[in-house]
Scaffold this motif. Structure first.
Motif, PDB file in Angstrom:
ATOM      1  N   LEU A 138       0.872  -1.169   0.000  1.00  0.00           N
ATOM      2  CA  LEU A 138       0.000   0.000   0.000  1.00  0.00           C
ATOM      3  C   LEU A 138       0.906   1.215   0.000  1.00  0.00           C
ATOM      4  O   LEU A 138       1.865   1.281   0.764  1.00  0.00           O
ATOM      5  CB  LEU A 138      -0.866   0.027   1.260  1.00  0.00           C
ATOM      6  CG  LEU A 138      -1.870  -1.102   1.387  1.00  0.00           C
ATOM      7  CD1 LEU A 138      -2.679  -0.945   2.656  1.00  0.00           C
ATOM      8  CD2 LEU A 138      -2.795  -1.135   0.185  1.00  0.00           C
TER       9      LEU A 138
ATOM     10  N   CYS B  69       1.583   5.546  -0.285  1.00  0.00           N
ATOM     11  CA  CYS B  69       1.059   6.839   0.052  1.00  0.00           C
ATOM     12  C   CYS B  69       2.090   7.798  -0.501  1.00  0.00           C
ATOM     13  O   CYS B  69       3.261   7.751  -0.128  1.00  0.00           O
ATOM     14  CB  CYS B  69       1.009   6.888   1.573  1.00  0.00           C
ATOM     15  SG  CYS B  69       0.425   8.374   2.273  1.00  0.00           S
TER      16      CYS B  69
ATOM     17  N   TYR C  19      -8.575   8.330  -2.854  1.00  0.00           N
ATOM     18  CA  TYR C  19      -9.941   8.532  -3.331  1.00  0.00           C
ATOM     19  C   TYR C  19     -10.850   8.321  -2.141  1.00  0.00           C
ATOM     20  O   TYR C  19     -10.431   7.905  -1.068  1.00  0.00           O
ATOM     21  CB  TYR C  19     -10.279   7.552  -4.455  1.00  0.00           C
ATOM     22  CG  TYR C  19     -10.071   6.124  -4.067  1.00  0.00           C
ATOM     23  CD1 TYR C  19     -11.112   5.384  -3.519  1.00  0.00           C
ATOM     24  CD2 TYR C  19      -8.833   5.511  -4.237  1.00  0.00           C
ATOM     25  CE1 TYR C  19     -10.905   4.070  -3.145  1.00  0.00           C
ATOM     26  CE2 TYR C  19      -8.623   4.211  -3.861  1.00  0.00           C
ATOM     27  CZ  TYR C  19      -9.664   3.497  -3.317  1.00  0.00           C
ATOM     28  OH  TYR C  19      -9.473   2.205  -2.938  1.00  0.00           O
ATOM     29  N   HIS C  20     -12.090   8.649  -2.343  1.00  0.00           N
ATOM     30  CA  HIS C  20     -13.034   8.500  -1.250  1.00  0.00           C
ATOM     31  C   HIS C  20     -13.929   7.300  -1.451  1.00  0.00           C
ATOM     32  O   HIS C  20     -14.589   7.186  -2.469  1.00  0.00           O
ATOM     33  CB  HIS C  20     -13.899   9.751  -1.112  1.00  0.00           C
ATOM     34  CG  HIS C  20     -13.168  10.850  -0.441  1.00  0.00           C
ATOM     35  ND1 HIS C  20     -13.376  11.180   0.858  1.00  0.00           N
ATOM     36  CD2 HIS C  20     -12.182  11.653  -0.889  1.00  0.00           C
ATOM     37  CE1 HIS C  20     -12.552  12.162   1.177  1.00  0.00           C
ATOM     38  NE2 HIS C  20     -11.821  12.483   0.141  1.00  0.00           N
ATOM     39  N   GLU C  21     -13.902   6.415  -0.486  1.00  0.00           N
ATOM     40  CA  GLU C  21     -14.939   5.412  -0.426  1.00  0.00           C
ATOM     41  C   GLU C  21     -15.936   5.913   0.583  1.00  0.00           C
ATOM     42  O   GLU C  21     -15.687   6.860   1.329  1.00  0.00           O
ATOM     43  CB  GLU C  21     -14.373   4.094   0.103  1.00  0.00           C
ATOM     44  CG  GLU C  21     -13.493   3.356  -0.860  1.00  0.00           C
ATOM     45  CD  GLU C  21     -13.119   1.990  -0.309  1.00  0.00           C
ATOM     46  OE1 GLU C  21     -13.801   1.513   0.618  1.00  0.00           O
ATOM     47  OE2 GLU C  21     -12.155   1.404  -0.817  1.00  0.00           O
ATOM     48  N   SER C  22     -17.088   5.288   0.641  1.00  0.00           N
ATOM     49  CA  SER C  22     -17.917   5.551   1.798  1.00  0.00           C
ATOM     50  C   SER C  22     -18.552   4.226   2.161  1.00  0.00           C
ATOM     51  O   SER C  22     -18.707   3.337   1.323  1.00  0.00           O
ATOM     52  CB  SER C  22     -18.971   6.594   1.505  1.00  0.00           C
ATOM     53  OG  SER C  22     -20.028   6.039   0.787  1.00  0.00           O
ATOM     54  N   TYR C  23     -18.856   4.075   3.397  1.00  0.00           N
ATOM     55  CA  TYR C  23     -19.462   2.832   3.852  1.00  0.00           C
ATOM     56  C   TYR C  23     -20.580   3.192   4.799  1.00  0.00           C
ATOM     57  O   TYR C  23     -20.342   3.831   5.822  1.00  0.00           O
ATOM     58  CB  TYR C  23     -18.414   1.961   4.551  1.00  0.00           C
ATOM     59  CG  TYR C  23     -18.952   0.627   5.037  1.00  0.00           C
ATOM     60  CD1 TYR C  23     -19.233  -0.386   4.119  1.00  0.00           C
ATOM     61  CD2 TYR C  23     -19.195   0.405   6.374  1.00  0.00           C
ATOM     62  CE1 TYR C  23     -19.735  -1.598   4.545  1.00  0.00           C
ATOM     63  CE2 TYR C  23     -19.696  -0.814   6.810  1.00  0.00           C
ATOM     64  CZ  TYR C  23     -19.965  -1.817   5.893  1.00  0.00           C
ATOM     65  OH  TYR C  23     -20.466  -3.020   6.320  1.00  0.00           O
ATOM     66  N   ARG C  24     -21.778   2.848   4.429  1.00  0.00           N
ATOM     67  CA  ARG C  24     -22.941   3.142   5.244  1.00  0.00           C
ATOM     68  C   ARG C  24     -23.006   4.614   5.596  1.00  0.00           C
ATOM     69  O   ARG C  24     -23.308   4.997   6.717  1.00  0.00           O
ATOM     70  CB  ARG C  24     -22.950   2.288   6.517  1.00  0.00           C
ATOM     71  CG  ARG C  24     -22.891   0.787   6.194  1.00  0.00           C
ATOM     72  CD  ARG C  24     -22.942  -0.060   7.421  1.00  0.00           C
ATOM     73  NE  ARG C  24     -24.297  -0.064   7.985  1.00  0.00           N
ATOM     74  CZ  ARG C  24     -25.311  -0.732   7.468  1.00  0.00           C
ATOM     75  NH1 ARG C  24     -25.149  -1.437   6.377  1.00  0.00           N
ATOM     76  NH2 ARG C  24     -26.487  -0.674   8.031  1.00  0.00           N
ATOM     77  N   GLY C  25     -22.691   5.446   4.602  1.00  0.00           N
ATOM     78  CA  GLY C  25     -22.874   6.866   4.791  1.00  0.00           C
ATOM     79  C   GLY C  25     -21.709   7.570   5.436  1.00  0.00           C
ATOM     80  O   GLY C  25     -21.712   8.787   5.557  1.00  0.00           O
ATOM     81  N   VAL C  26     -20.711   6.815   5.863  1.00  0.00           N
ATOM     82  CA  VAL C  26     -19.557   7.455   6.471  1.00  0.00           C
ATOM     83  C   VAL C  26     -18.403   7.423   5.480  1.00  0.00           C
ATOM     84  O   VAL C  26     -18.115   6.392   4.883  1.00  0.00           O
ATOM     85  CB  VAL C  26     -19.141   6.720   7.766  1.00  0.00           C
ATOM     86  CG1 VAL C  26     -17.969   7.431   8.422  1.00  0.00           C
ATOM     87  CG2 VAL C  26     -20.309   6.622   8.711  1.00  0.00           C
ATOM     88  N   ASP C  27     -17.780   8.574   5.309  1.00  0.00           N
ATOM     89  CA  ASP C  27     -16.686   8.691   4.363  1.00  0.00           C
ATOM     90  C   ASP C  27     -15.436   7.958   4.822  1.00  0.00           C
ATOM     91  O   ASP C  27     -15.110   7.947   6.007  1.00  0.00           O
ATOM     92  CB  ASP C  27     -16.316  10.165   4.253  1.00  0.00           C
ATOM     93  CG  ASP C  27     -16.507  10.612   2.843  1.00  0.00           C
ATOM     94  OD1 ASP C  27     -17.525  10.215   2.249  1.00  0.00           O
ATOM     95  OD2 ASP C  27     -15.644  11.321   2.337  1.00  0.00           O
ATOM     96  N   ILE C  28     -14.744   7.365   3.891  1.00  0.00           N
ATOM     97  CA  ILE C  28     -13.447   6.804   4.190  1.00  0.00           C
ATOM     98  C   ILE C  28     -12.464   7.456   3.242  1.00  0.00           C
ATOM     99  O   ILE C  28     -12.637   7.393   2.027  1.00  0.00           O
ATOM    100  CB  ILE C  28     -13.397   5.283   3.922  1.00  0.00           C
ATOM    101  CG1 ILE C  28     -14.597   4.604   4.541  1.00  0.00           C
ATOM    102  CG2 ILE C  28     -12.105   4.686   4.429  1.00  0.00           C
ATOM    103  CD1 ILE C  28     -14.662   3.124   4.218  1.00  0.00           C
TER     104      ILE C  28
ATOM    105  N   ASN D 105      -6.069   6.824   1.567  1.00  0.00           N
ATOM    106  CA  ASN D 105      -4.860   7.418   1.019  1.00  0.00           C
ATOM    107  C   ASN D 105      -3.702   6.430   0.989  1.00  0.00           C
ATOM    108  O   ASN D 105      -2.605   6.775   0.620  1.00  0.00           O
ATOM    109  CB  ASN D 105      -4.477   8.706   1.743  1.00  0.00           C
ATOM    110  CG  ASN D 105      -4.393   8.480   3.230  1.00  0.00           C
ATOM    111  OD1 ASN D 105      -4.365   7.343   3.694  1.00  0.00           O
ATOM    112  ND2 ASN D 105      -4.350   9.557   3.978  1.00  0.00           N
ATOM    113  N   LEU D 106      -3.986   5.211   1.368  1.00  0.00           N
ATOM    114  CA  LEU D 106      -3.010   4.161   1.122  1.00  0.00           C
ATOM    115  C   LEU D 106      -3.507   3.385  -0.086  1.00  0.00           C
ATOM    116  O   LEU D 106      -4.472   2.629   0.005  1.00  0.00           O
ATOM    117  CB  LEU D 106      -2.875   3.246   2.339  1.00  0.00           C
ATOM    118  CG  LEU D 106      -2.030   3.827   3.479  1.00  0.00           C
ATOM    119  CD1 LEU D 106      -2.139   2.976   4.720  1.00  0.00           C
ATOM    120  CD2 LEU D 106      -0.576   3.931   3.053  1.00  0.00           C
TER     121      LEU D 106
ATOM    122  N   LYS E 140      -3.295   0.907  -3.483  1.00  0.00           N
ATOM    123  CA  LYS E 140      -2.681  -0.378  -3.821  1.00  0.00           C
ATOM    124  C   LYS E 140      -1.542  -0.187  -4.814  1.00  0.00           C
ATOM    125  O   LYS E 140      -1.731   0.406  -5.867  1.00  0.00           O
ATOM    126  CB  LYS E 140      -3.728  -1.316  -4.388  1.00  0.00           C
ATOM    127  CG  LYS E 140      -4.708  -1.702  -3.314  1.00  0.00           C
ATOM    128  CD  LYS E 140      -5.637  -2.805  -3.732  1.00  0.00           C
ATOM    129  CE  LYS E 140      -6.467  -3.195  -2.515  1.00  0.00           C
ATOM    130  NZ  LYS E 140      -7.907  -3.255  -2.781  1.00  0.00           N
TER     131      LYS E 140
END
Ligand SMILES: Nc1ncnc2c1ncn2[C@@H]1O[C@H](COP(=O)(O)OP(=O)(O)O)[C@@H](O)[C@H]1O
Ligand SMILES: Nc1ncnc2c1ncn2[C@@H]1O[C@H](COP(=O)(O)OP(=O)(O)O)[C@@H](O)[C@H]1O
Ligand SMILES: Nc1ncnc2c1ncn2[C@@H]1O[C@H](COP(=O)(O)OP(=O)(O)O)[C@@H](O)[C@H]1O
Lengths: 467, 113, 467, 467, 113, 113
Positions: free
Chosen positions: B34, B36, B42-51, B54-55, B57
């Motif tokens: 991984l 940096c 990029y931004h993922e989100s899971y159940r409405g919460v942003d992730i 920045n690490l 692949k």
């Protein structure tokens, strides 16, 4: 090994129950004359087939909860799901079924322990003689009634595992499980399905939006509150707490779980007729279309809110639609079912956000949002959408029936809410005091699989365990 | 002897391997990593919460080579991995003191190739 | 390619079977007068629904076996499970069903190949005319009988895959599979269910603790012995061998497998009435509660022995309870079912330890412990716990029936044990001699997925393959 | 957010449908006198149970498609499977069912929208009065008919997801899904099952080799063609294109999917009687043995061609056998079923190779080979193997019936082929023009899970994403 | 101080660990890797299409040691990992300038051991 | 230029990243590793058979820095990763001879940062 003592409790309970009941006169009920054997056979087939479908929902719950949480806790969650069904099967047989359906008072049944009360099932209606008269309308053998009701009880019990995932001590979970299956759930069941005070008032909850799902959901809420959030879930940023995502580790398993639940729900709702009557077709159709509408609702609102259609929310949405239609599946039209399901899909997403972002209650799989909130909605929806033409239970507000039914439904919702929160807090705080409810910080970081069960779920797979 | 460590975009592996083959470098080891760097995540989100992810692949390649191969190897990696976009990766060259082939016990330049 | 020759055998077998039977007069049986069409329809629905549930157990076995073994052999195990059901379906149709249920001698049926014998099903009882008279009591069409019995046969066959996981040549496994489905299992079936010598003596094995599970289990034992342990499983330490753990790679899949098996068992046991009679309710209830007790039993004993509740043992425990109750599900009370299941849960853990630590027989998924040991226990338990009041089959030792039934049960256990060990050793040694049974050391290290099927189960996942 | 507009369409559609139908007179059908209540009940139970099994096939498709493709697209595929069933449930209720079964012309039904047409089901035969007279032969309530037919429609719709996996825009897939469930499939259904022109000619397609599987398969073909292959799938080598393998990431899930499909097919075929008649036993038996033969066929040919028994091909082979027997399950003997299934198993492998190596059409899961090619084979096979003795539908070519039935079957095959290719190309090119069909190159490389849904399927697992 | 990097066959890990223990080397770190060397890959096929797998599964060991341990460590690895067949792997020795134990802040030879 | 290799406890990654950011070190690469050190493993058991797990899950960080950043980087890692308990990990510093940014071809100090 000293902290394993609570186990003794369970063993004692089992042994006691076993021996007591062995003394009771068991035996098969010689069928009284005048029973329509063909109807009994057909109804029994129907009840068993649907009960088995509901039993399979245990697998669905197990997968949804496993998939939506982290890999390091997978074995633990699976064990919880397996064991709550197992201890529940025994507890419900020993006392739960009696509390729920046997002769007693307005509050609970007080006879019929160990399924050993007098009973001449499958005789039904006026021909029925026995202590489980709240189920005298069903013309199936007593054990079919027990088995069918057991799988409903197990559903309520297992819901709680989801909100408490990733931080609960296994032994404490077992203790909780006995109490809900043997007492908390059956009492509510007695009120609404067992001839208790809410049943007398005319509450309509066909397959258990309130009896099963809200009960599970509210207890899940108290469990999550008493436990507190998982480590790292909320980040105090000055005065403000911000929520962090802890992504589930296996969405395909979770999705399979949802498909299994959807499948099993065709046992849950249509089976609740406990008879092979043509109405089951209507119930199956409303159940299915509400689930579809729920998935669509959740997908659309997550798309609007987050810019992308969120898979985990959409999966929750299907379940939301199913929970929402459970109370009214026999009483509302297909069109109403679509609306009920769609609204449930919206509710579940908003409820997840509300619990997480506003209340900061950590419910890893959305158990509270799905089962408590949508259970409430489903129960109230009967008061809004019921139509005389379906199931013959009178009209709801939108079809000219006035506010009466809605009021009764609301009363049921509130009473069950109060009962569950009260029982839940007492129960979980008691367990916390007696044996501890939450694992240590270190154990939580390492994962419950290794610390509670000494094994890994995915041996050999390389997994980042940075959270 | 040098050890060349390169971080590249995972989907570029085949191209880099191709380029290395053409440069007559046939040995390498690859690990998942991984990374940096300058490249924003990029931004993922899971159940409405942003992730904020920045690490990102990356692949880590490790190639031991003799001196005369250092430059060709670097060039081959650059050729295979460059897209001109942030995130292309980096190449590090470290001194390698000894090299032993386990099978034969051969050492040094011979063992590297 | 030369070592692929055994395939030719299978092809020839199929072609032969196909052509022979094409010549036989097939056709549908015009229903003789005097049949209760409604009962036939209802029974047929019941038999098919439960048969389908049992068929789904194939998925359960596949998952349990896959999950409890290493990732590098996953495709191989799945292929085995798929193919033993496939070749079994054909072998059982060609010869197995005839051996098991058609007219013949005390030892085996000798007519009715290819399902082409005379038969006027669904006529039943005295009205039945045909060669499959061991099933004349069931009032369903012949093909319902075949399909229902086939899925039982497939269960016995597939059990063996578990104990032989991770080191068996695929082609040899196929060969084995044909023989068990077409011969070894049907012969035992004939003895106990097909009017053979044990049936005449009055053995009680309602749904097959012995017929199905012990047969599978004992063959699994011979297979594991002839093969020898997986590389690295036992470590010679001077004179002493120590056992090493080879952890399963996907416990969630295994757990799902157990849930599916539990689910399918509601076809296995209640379906064995082959009729939609009220008894199915009692059978479903005993089945469920024995499974629950089995899980509890295994959990508790693993907790005591290892200090932690072991998930894989608990999962085995649920299966143990199910296997244990299979023989007696119709004949014992709910309380007895709890005891039978609980004891089965204890047995399975001890048996796993005994086989592994004492005998050093490598059975990766516990197939022998679950199916052979608990199958024996379940069969004997009928002689202990049977009650006249249930199923009308007389009382066992604990209910005043004396030792007679227990003796008969023990005789059945021993006869089947002897038959299976004899057949198993002959079969596996023959295969070993003819085509080899075990893959090469290198292939085993690399994994059977790559070496036998040229593919990987989890392409892209990074997996430590240090074992 | 501007590219999300097509969503508006869906919302509008739902709202419109909902409100329109709310105006329509819904209500339950008072049962007319002279109905055999017991038969209605039993048939309804059978239809619902089998419908539920077919519904569960959605999970099977989801798993097969997920397992056979890469990890980075898993959420996306699962969402597609979930959502095509969801939007399909609504679209089929709104218009599809009317087009398929209601009164209209030879080409399509033109009445009975929103299930709101006149109907006195479960009255059947001459007693039936209503607009859905193509289903008047079934004595079950209207909603049972709807639900049963819906799950078939959903099967056809979901097949397409497989061939389009890994590169299709989610919103475009939703749009496609509405059209196939609401229009393309119902029209074919009307032709063959709804009293349309092919039905008049006497086409025999018992459970839908053509109606369901070929329709899904041909549309899958057009989708794959219009989209083009996945990046990296074909490698131009001078003038010659070579095919590269893109291995599936989770074969155990795919295998579970196949087991679920096999399980669900016992709803698909035997359920198509829509009545609890003894024939269901024969249908279940032919279905099972054809699947077995299909798996064997595919295994053997892959062994011959590639030197090793390929697991993914063998899994496809079982499905091929099932698709192949779907049209003829009620009309052919067990022996014929084996031949049909075996040949289907050969066909599927050859078709996969043909599509991939010769035509260079990228169908990641083999949807076209399984459903289109074997669907055609199954439909033609009725013309070859049908026997008067089974189902009473006349003899095929091999049993002295001449070429007539075969000709009719071929006509059906060709008509449906033409219809589907025409509709498919028009539909997909329209979607391409209006909203784009394929994701960007970058998104495809990153994977649709992150780019279309902003999440990962296996969070924490270390996965090589070099392709 | 040196860093020893060794690529070995995954199934040899236990033997190598054993050999290292006997050489009194108790510290090490292990990573999964894919390796490409003299050893030819094998052929998988998927749905009838050949896959030439030439990145084979290997383990990468990283061991920091003091000078006097370099030779014993190499010998132990060779002893544990050698089968005599192609694919046995390689050992690389790199210079190590500093070593810090995070827990105590100790540096140098003391920290390595 | 140096390459800093650090083994840390997986759950400390966020803290270390935070500390590095504060030390103005923004580039790094992270790999999964199994480590064996002073920290004793733990016991799993599977089906009644003990497993001594002495290869524990660790993260391996690799950070290339210019000379002046070596000390701050080490300090940041120590600060973020230290709990004072056995198993905290180690930091290794290796000489780095060349560094190339693939995207631009830049070399040396410029490329590292
Ligand atoms: N100083 C460094 N130390 C360790 N790894 C680095 C360093 N700089 C870059 N990398 C690796 O190289 C990858 C690409 O770097 P990045 O800065 O995003 O791209 P570019 O070099 O094109 O600007 C990173 O994700 C990281 O894995
Ligand atoms: N020059 C090299 N650079 C990096 N890794 C190498 C190099 N040579 C070999 N390796 C690693 O060692 C492994 C074994 O090498 P290989 O050449 O197959 O065996 P052998 O040394 O026995 O001939 C390779 O798979 C690779 O991981
Ligand atoms: N000499 C070494 N060579 C390679 N890795 C090492 C070495 N010493 C320690 N490590 C790595 O650092 C980790 C922590 O070391 P350990 O000795 O357990 O902790 P501490 O340094 O706090 O005593 C180990 O698990 C291993 O990954």
């Amino acid at each position: 090994m000293t902290r394993r003592f609570p186990l003794a409790l369970i063993i004692v309970l089992i042994v006691l129950a076993t021996s007591m009941s062995a003394l009771a006169a068991e035996g098969d009920s010689p069928s009284p004359p005048g029973i329509d054997q063909s109807k009994v056979a057909m109804d029994t087939v129907w009840v068993l087939v649907t009960a088995v479908l509901v039993m399979f929902m245990q697998a669905g719950f197990a997968l949804v909860e496993t998939g939506f949480t982290r890999a390091k806790n997978a074995c633990n969650i699976l064990m919880k799901n397996l064991m709550d069904f197992s201890v529940g099967s025994i507890a419900y047989w020993a006392v739960g079924f009696g509390i729920m359906f046997a002769i007693g008072n307005q509050f609970m049944g007080t006879t019929g322990w160990f399924l050993a009360g007098a009973d001449n099932s499958p005789a039904s209606g006026d021909a029925y003689v026995g202590v489980y008269n709240a189920l005298s309308w069903a013309s199936v053998p007593l054990e079919a009634k027990y088995f069918f009701q057991l799988v409903f009880c197990a559903t309520a019990a297992t819901i709680v595992a989801g909100s408490m995932a990733g931080r609960t001590k296994f032994v404490s979970y077992l203790a909780y499980s006995v109490v809900i299956s043997g007492f908390i759930y059956p009492v509510v069941g007695h009120w609404i399905w067992g001839g208790g005070w809410l049943a007398k008032l005319g509450v309509l909850d066909f397959a258990g939006s309130t009896v099963v799902h809200s009960v599970g959901g509210w207890l899940a809420l108290t469990g999550a509150i008493v436990l507190g959030p998982r480590l790292g879930k909320y980040h105090a940023n000055g005065r403000k707490k911000t929520s962090r995502a802890i992504p589930g580790h296996n969405i395909p398993l979770a999705a399979l779980g949802v498909f299994i639940l959807w499948f099993g729900w065709f046992g849950f709702n249509p089976g609740s007729t406990m008879a092979a009557v043509p109405d089951i077709a209507h119930i199956a159709a409303t159940t299915n279309i509400a689930a579809a509408a729920g998935a669509i609702g959740a997908m659309l609102i997550s798309w609007l809110l987050f810019g992308k259609p969120d898979a985990s929310m959409t999966l929750n949405g299907a379940l939301a639609g199913l929970v929402g239609i459970t109370a009214g599946c026999a009483f509302v039209s297909l069109t109403s079912a679509i609306i009920i399901g769609f609204v449930a899909g919206l509710i579940v997403v908003l409820a997840v956000l509300f619990l997480d972002r506003v209340l900061h209650i950590d419910d890893p799989v959305g158990a509270v949002a799905v089962h408590a909130f949508c259970g409430v909605w489903g129960t109230l929806a009967v008061g809004l959408f019921a139509q005389e033409a379906f199931g013959g239970a009178g009209n709801g507000l939108f079809f000219g029936g006035g506010f009466k039914q809605l009021g009764i439904q609301a009363l049921a919702v509130v009473s069950v809410l109060v009962w569950c929160l009260a029982c839940g807090f007492i129960l979980f705080y008691t367990i916390k005091a007696l044996m501890g409810l939450r694992v240590s910080k270190e154990d939580e970081l390492k994962g419950l699989d290794i610390t509670e069960h000494g094994m890994e779920a995915y041996s050999g797979f390389q997994i980042f365990t940075t959270q | 002897m040098k050890i060349i460590v390169a971080y590249i975009q995972p989907e570029k592996l085949n191209d880099v391997k191709q380029a290395l083959y053409e440069a007559k470098v046939f040995r390498m080891s690859v690990t998942n990593a991984l990374g940096c760097g300058q490249q924003k995540g990029y931004h993922e989100s899971y159940r409405g919460v942003d992730i904020e992810v920045n690490l990102l692949k990356k692949l880590r390649m490790e190639i031991a080579v003799n001196e005369e191969f250092v430059q060709p190897t670097i060039e081959a990696i650059v050729q295979g991995a460059r897209t001109g976009q942030i995130g292309d990766g980096k190449i590090f060259v470290l001194p390698l003191e000894r090299c032993v082939r386990i099978r034969t016990g051969q050492e040094g330049n011979e063992a590297v190739g």
